[in-house]
Every structure is written in C-alpha cells, then in structure tokens.
Design a protein around this motif. Structure first.
Motif, PDB file in Angstrom:
ATOM      1  N   ASP A  78       5.232  -9.622   4.355  1.00  0.00           N
ATOM      2  CA  ASP A  78       6.265 -10.572   3.912  1.00  0.00           C
ATOM      3  C   ASP A  78       6.953 -10.066   2.649  1.00  0.00           C
ATOM      4  O   ASP A  78       8.181 -10.136   2.530  1.00  0.00           O
ATOM      5  CB  ASP A  78       5.658 -11.951   3.611  1.00  0.00           C
ATOM      6  N   ILE A  79       6.160  -9.568   1.722  1.00  0.00           N
ATOM      7  CA  ILE A  79       6.715  -9.068   0.461  1.00  0.00           C
ATOM      8  C   ILE A  79       7.564  -7.825   0.718  1.00  0.00           C
ATOM      9  O   ILE A  79       8.678  -7.718   0.224  1.00  0.00           O
ATOM     10  CB  ILE A  79       5.596  -8.795  -0.564  1.00  0.00           C
ATOM     11  N   HIS A  80       7.060  -6.921   1.524  1.00  0.00           N
ATOM     12  CA  HIS A  80       7.825  -5.716   1.858  1.00  0.00           C
ATOM     13  C   HIS A  80       9.152  -6.086   2.512  1.00  0.00           C
ATOM     14  O   HIS A  80      10.198  -5.521   2.181  1.00  0.00           O
ATOM     15  CB  HIS A  80       7.003  -4.816   2.794  1.00  0.00           C
ATOM     16  N   GLN A  81       9.127  -7.050   3.419  1.00  0.00           N
ATOM     17  CA  GLN A  81      10.345  -7.429   4.135  1.00  0.00           C
ATOM     18  C   GLN A  81      11.357  -8.159   3.248  1.00  0.00           C
ATOM     19  O   GLN A  81      12.512  -8.291   3.632  1.00  0.00           O
ATOM     20  CB  GLN A  81       9.996  -8.257   5.373  1.00  0.00           C
ATOM     21  N   ALA A  82      10.947  -8.588   2.077  1.00  0.00           N
ATOM     22  CA  ALA A  82      11.902  -9.164   1.135  1.00  0.00           C
ATOM     23  C   ALA A  82      12.859  -8.083   0.630  1.00  0.00           C
ATOM     24  O   ALA A  82      13.975  -8.381   0.212  1.00  0.00           O
ATOM     25  CB  ALA A  82      11.168  -9.805  -0.052  1.00  0.00           C
ATOM     26  N   PHE A  83      12.425  -6.830   0.704  1.00  0.00           N
ATOM     27  CA  PHE A  83      13.211  -5.721   0.174  1.00  0.00           C
ATOM     28  C   PHE A  83      13.721  -4.767   1.250  1.00  0.00           C
ATOM     29  O   PHE A  83      14.757  -4.140   1.073  1.00  0.00           O
ATOM     30  CB  PHE A  83      12.385  -4.937  -0.852  1.00  0.00           C
ATOM     31  N   GLU A  84      12.999  -4.645   2.319  1.00  0.00           N
ATOM     32  CA  GLU A  84      13.360  -3.753   3.420  1.00  0.00           C
ATOM     33  C   GLU A  84      13.335  -4.576   4.705  1.00  0.00           C
ATOM     34  O   GLU A  84      12.325  -5.184   5.018  1.00  0.00           O
ATOM     35  CB  GLU A  84      12.356  -2.604   3.550  1.00  0.00           C
ATOM     36  N   PRO A  85      14.422  -4.595   5.457  1.00  0.00           N
ATOM     37  CA  PRO A  85      14.480  -5.460   6.639  1.00  0.00           C
ATOM     38  C   PRO A  85      13.471  -5.101   7.728  1.00  0.00           C
ATOM     39  O   PRO A  85      12.950  -5.969   8.400  1.00  0.00           O
ATOM     40  CB  PRO A  85      15.908  -5.293   7.149  1.00  0.00           C
ATOM     41  N   ALA A  86      13.179  -3.822   7.890  1.00  0.00           N
ATOM     42  CA  ALA A  86      12.220  -3.416   8.913  1.00  0.00           C
ATOM     43  C   ALA A  86      11.437  -2.218   8.405  1.00  0.00           C
ATOM     44  O   ALA A  86      11.903  -1.467   7.555  1.00  0.00           O
ATOM     45  CB  ALA A  86      12.942  -3.049  10.203  1.00  0.00           C
ATOM     46  N   MET A  87      10.255  -2.075   8.935  1.00  0.00           N
ATOM     47  CA  MET A  87       9.434  -0.939   8.556  1.00  0.00           C
ATOM     48  C   MET A  87       9.453   0.035   9.722  1.00  0.00           C
ATOM     49  O   MET A  87       9.092  -0.324  10.837  1.00  0.00           O
ATOM     50  CB  MET A  87       8.002  -1.400   8.265  1.00  0.00           C
ATOM     51  N   HIS A  88       9.908   1.249   9.464  1.00  0.00           N
ATOM     52  CA  HIS A  88       9.848   2.277  10.494  1.00  0.00           C
ATOM     53  C   HIS A  88       9.525   3.619   9.846  1.00  0.00           C
ATOM     54  O   HIS A  88      10.114   4.003   8.844  1.00  0.00           O
ATOM     55  CB  HIS A  88      11.127   2.341  11.340  1.00  0.00           C
ATOM     56  N   ASP A  91      13.233   7.668  11.521  1.00  0.00           N
ATOM     57  CA  ASP A  91      14.546   7.082  11.813  1.00  0.00           C
ATOM     58  C   ASP A  91      14.688   6.604  13.254  1.00  0.00           C
ATOM     59  O   ASP A  91      15.324   5.589  13.518  1.00  0.00           O
ATOM     60  CB  ASP A  91      15.661   8.090  11.511  1.00  0.00           C
ATOM     61  N   CYS A  92      14.099   7.326  14.194  1.00  0.00           N
ATOM     62  CA  CYS A  92      14.317   6.972  15.594  1.00  0.00           C
ATOM     63  C   CYS A  92      13.701   5.623  15.975  1.00  0.00           C
ATOM     64  O   CYS A  92      13.970   5.103  17.057  1.00  0.00           O
ATOM     65  CB  CYS A  92      13.823   8.077  16.526  1.00  0.00           C
ATOM     66  N   LEU A  93      12.907   5.037  15.103  1.00  0.00           N
ATOM     67  CA  LEU A  93      12.339   3.717  15.374  1.00  0.00           C
ATOM     68  C   LEU A  93      13.232   2.588  14.867  1.00  0.00           C
ATOM     69  O   LEU A  93      12.982   1.425  15.160  1.00  0.00           O
ATOM     70  CB  LEU A  93      10.945   3.598  14.750  1.00  0.00           C
ATOM     71  N   ALA A  94      14.250   2.931  14.124  1.00  0.00           N
ATOM     72  CA  ALA A  94      15.176   1.925  13.598  1.00  0.00           C
ATOM     73  C   ALA A  94      15.939   1.286  14.761  1.00  0.00           C
ATOM     74  O   ALA A  94      16.271   1.963  15.740  1.00  0.00           O
ATOM     75  CB  ALA A  94      16.136   2.546  12.607  1.00  0.00           C
ATOM     76  N   TRP A 111       4.908   8.120  17.087  1.00  0.00           N
ATOM     77  CA  TRP A 111       5.474   7.504  15.895  1.00  0.00           C
ATOM     78  C   TRP A 111       5.437   5.984  15.999  1.00  0.00           C
ATOM     79  O   TRP A 111       5.167   5.300  15.011  1.00  0.00           O
ATOM     80  CB  TRP A 111       6.900   8.001  15.642  1.00  0.00           C
ATOM     81  N   GLN A 112       5.694   5.461  17.181  1.00  0.00           N
ATOM     82  CA  GLN A 112       5.645   4.005  17.362  1.00  0.00           C
ATOM     83  C   GLN A 112       4.229   3.481  17.151  1.00  0.00           C
ATOM     84  O   GLN A 112       4.028   2.454  16.514  1.00  0.00           O
ATOM     85  CB  GLN A 112       6.151   3.605  18.755  1.00  0.00           C
ATOM     86  N   GLY A 113       3.247   4.217  17.664  1.00  0.00           N
ATOM     87  CA  GLY A 113       1.849   3.814  17.468  1.00  0.00           C
ATOM     88  C   GLY A 113       1.459   3.816  15.998  1.00  0.00           C
ATOM     89  O   GLY A 113       0.818   2.882  15.504  1.00  0.00           O
ATOM     90  N   LEU A 114       1.844   4.878  15.299  1.00  0.00           N
ATOM     91  CA  LEU A 114       1.562   4.963  13.864  1.00  0.00           C
ATOM     92  C   LEU A 114       2.270   3.834  13.124  1.00  0.00           C
ATOM     93  O   LEU A 114       1.688   3.193  12.242  1.00  0.00           O
ATOM     94  CB  LEU A 114       1.994   6.320  13.307  1.00  0.00           C
ATOM     95  N   ASN A 115       3.491   3.581  13.488  1.00  0.00           N
ATOM     96  CA  ASN A 115       4.261   2.500  12.864  1.00  0.00           C
ATOM     97  C   ASN A 115       3.550   1.162  13.049  1.00  0.00           C
ATOM     98  O   ASN A 115       3.440   0.363  12.111  1.00  0.00           O
ATOM     99  CB  ASN A 115       5.663   2.453  13.472  1.00  0.00           C
ATOM    100  N   ASN A 116       3.053   0.925  14.252  1.00  0.00           N
ATOM    101  CA  ASN A 116       2.346  -0.329  14.538  1.00  0.00           C
ATOM    102  C   ASN A 116       1.097  -0.472  13.672  1.00  0.00           C
ATOM    103  O   ASN A 116       0.793  -1.567  13.185  1.00  0.00           O
ATOM    104  CB  ASN A 116       1.975  -0.416  16.015  1.00  0.00           C
ATOM    105  N   VAL A 117       0.380   0.630  13.455  1.00  0.00           N
ATOM    106  CA  VAL A 117      -0.822   0.606  12.615  1.00  0.00           C
ATOM    107  C   VAL A 117      -0.449   0.233  11.180  1.00  0.00           C
ATOM    108  O   VAL A 117      -1.112  -0.606  10.548  1.00  0.00           O
ATOM    109  CB  VAL A 117      -1.555   1.975  12.664  1.00  0.00           C
ATOM    110  N   VAL A 118       0.606   0.827  10.659  1.00  0.00           N
ATOM    111  CA  VAL A 118       1.033   0.557   9.284  1.00  0.00           C
ATOM    112  C   VAL A 118       1.497  -0.898   9.146  1.00  0.00           C
ATOM    113  O   VAL A 118       1.106  -1.601   8.207  1.00  0.00           O
ATOM    114  CB  VAL A 118       2.144   1.538   8.835  1.00  0.00           C
ATOM    115  N   VAL A 119       2.288  -1.377  10.086  1.00  0.00           N
ATOM    116  CA  VAL A 119       2.750  -2.771  10.050  1.00  0.00           C
ATOM    117  C   VAL A 119       1.557  -3.718  10.112  1.00  0.00           C
ATOM    118  O   VAL A 119       1.477  -4.688   9.347  1.00  0.00           O
ATOM    119  CB  VAL A 119       3.766  -3.052  11.186  1.00  0.00           C
ATOM    120  N   ASP A 120       0.620  -3.440  11.009  1.00  0.00           N
ATOM    121  CA  ASP A 120      -0.573  -4.289  11.122  1.00  0.00           C
ATOM    122  C   ASP A 120      -1.384  -4.281   9.829  1.00  0.00           C
ATOM    123  O   ASP A 120      -1.931  -5.310   9.422  1.00  0.00           O
ATOM    124  CB  ASP A 120      -1.452  -3.842  12.293  1.00  0.00           C
ATOM    125  N   TYR A 121      -1.469  -3.117   9.175  1.00  0.00           N
ATOM    126  CA  TYR A 121      -2.213  -3.013   7.922  1.00  0.00           C
ATOM    127  C   TYR A 121      -1.557  -3.867   6.838  1.00  0.00           C
ATOM    128  O   TYR A 121      -2.231  -4.630   6.142  1.00  0.00           O
ATOM    129  CB  TYR A 121      -2.296  -1.545   7.488  1.00  0.00           C
TER     130      TYR A 121
END
Length: 152
Positions: A78-88, A91-94, A111-121
């Motif tokens: 939530d805090i991250h999304q206050a500053f960045e609209p999406a986490m990717h 670039d190709c995940l944007a 990259w999508q799998g790694l992205n999902n892990v980071v978002v979940d964390y």
C-alpha cells in the motif's frame, strides 16, 4: 528494480505517524526533524500518502497527521503504491508496454514469477510489523538512538 527514495522515506514517515498515539497526531516538522528529511521533500511524500488515503490531518490543514486506518491493515505494498502505480521488475511487465517478442518470450514467464514473489512479499508485511520491530530495536539498551537512524 530499484525502490525509490519516496517509497523508502514514505515508509519512515508512516512509522513516525503510526507511533504517535495521542489524538493530536504528529506535525510534519516533527517527522522532518526525527527522520532528518527536508520539509520540502516531505511535502511531496505527505501529499502522496494523503492521496492514497493512508494518512489524514486530525483537525484540518496545519494540524497533526494520523493514520487513516489501523497500522495492521496497511501493507508495505500500500505504501509503495502511494508513490509508484505498479510494481514491475522489468519494463515488459508494465501494463502498456508493447513488445514484438511477447508471444514467443519464455523469459517473460520467469520475470512475471519473480515479480509476483516481490509483490507478495511487500503485501505480506504490515506497517504494524515494521513499527513493532522499530520499538523492539529501540528497547535494546546498548544501541543509541543515533545508531537506529537510517540516513538514506
């Protein structure tokens, strides 16, 4: 992927706001002093946190800030999304990124799998957990408060 200073300082500001338990909240200048952040830069951070409905003024403009909801219901995502609209991670995940190789790109799955892990964390940690850890660190007698201040 690099976490922006706004996100990092936004988390630090949120910890300061969360630790204030009085009904008056905490003034921006107090956050600035405690965290050694310029008031001008903190203006941008506060504005983003308010726009994301994570904090609010207690008695209108020029008053202290409080959390808009309980610390245990605010995630680091939530805090991250206050500053960045999406986490990717790449670039190709944007959402609006166009890649001519997308249909035949096996690495995008990685990259999508790694992205999902980071978002979940990010989503697995709450502001309350960070605040509890801060309180625990401050209770250790041999650490002075100057050792606990993060300057970057």
């Amino acid at each position: 992927m690099k976490i922006t200073t706004k996100t990092r300082y936004g988390l630090r500001a949120m910890v300061e706001i969360a630790r204030e338990t009085n009904n008056e909240g905490i003034l921006q200048k107090e956050i600035s002093l405690r965290q050694k952040l310029s008031n001008k830069y903190l203006d941008q951070i506060i504005l983003a946190l308010k726009s994301a409905n994570l904090i609010m003024n207690v008695h209108g403009k020029k008053s202290g800030y409080i959390l808009a909801k309980p610390a245990d219901s605010i995630t680091l995502l939530d805090i991250h999304q206050a500053f960045e609209p999406a986490m990717h991670m790449v670039d190709c995940l944007a959402p609006n990124y166009v890649c001519e190789k997308e249909a035949r790109c096996s690495s995008k799955l990685f990259w999508q799998g790694l992205n999902n892990v980071v978002v979940d964390y990010f989503n697995s940690f709450t502001l309350q957990q960070i605040l509890d850890k801060q309180t625990e660190l401050e209770s250790i007698p041999h650490l002075s408060s100057s050792n606990l201040t993060c300057h970057k």
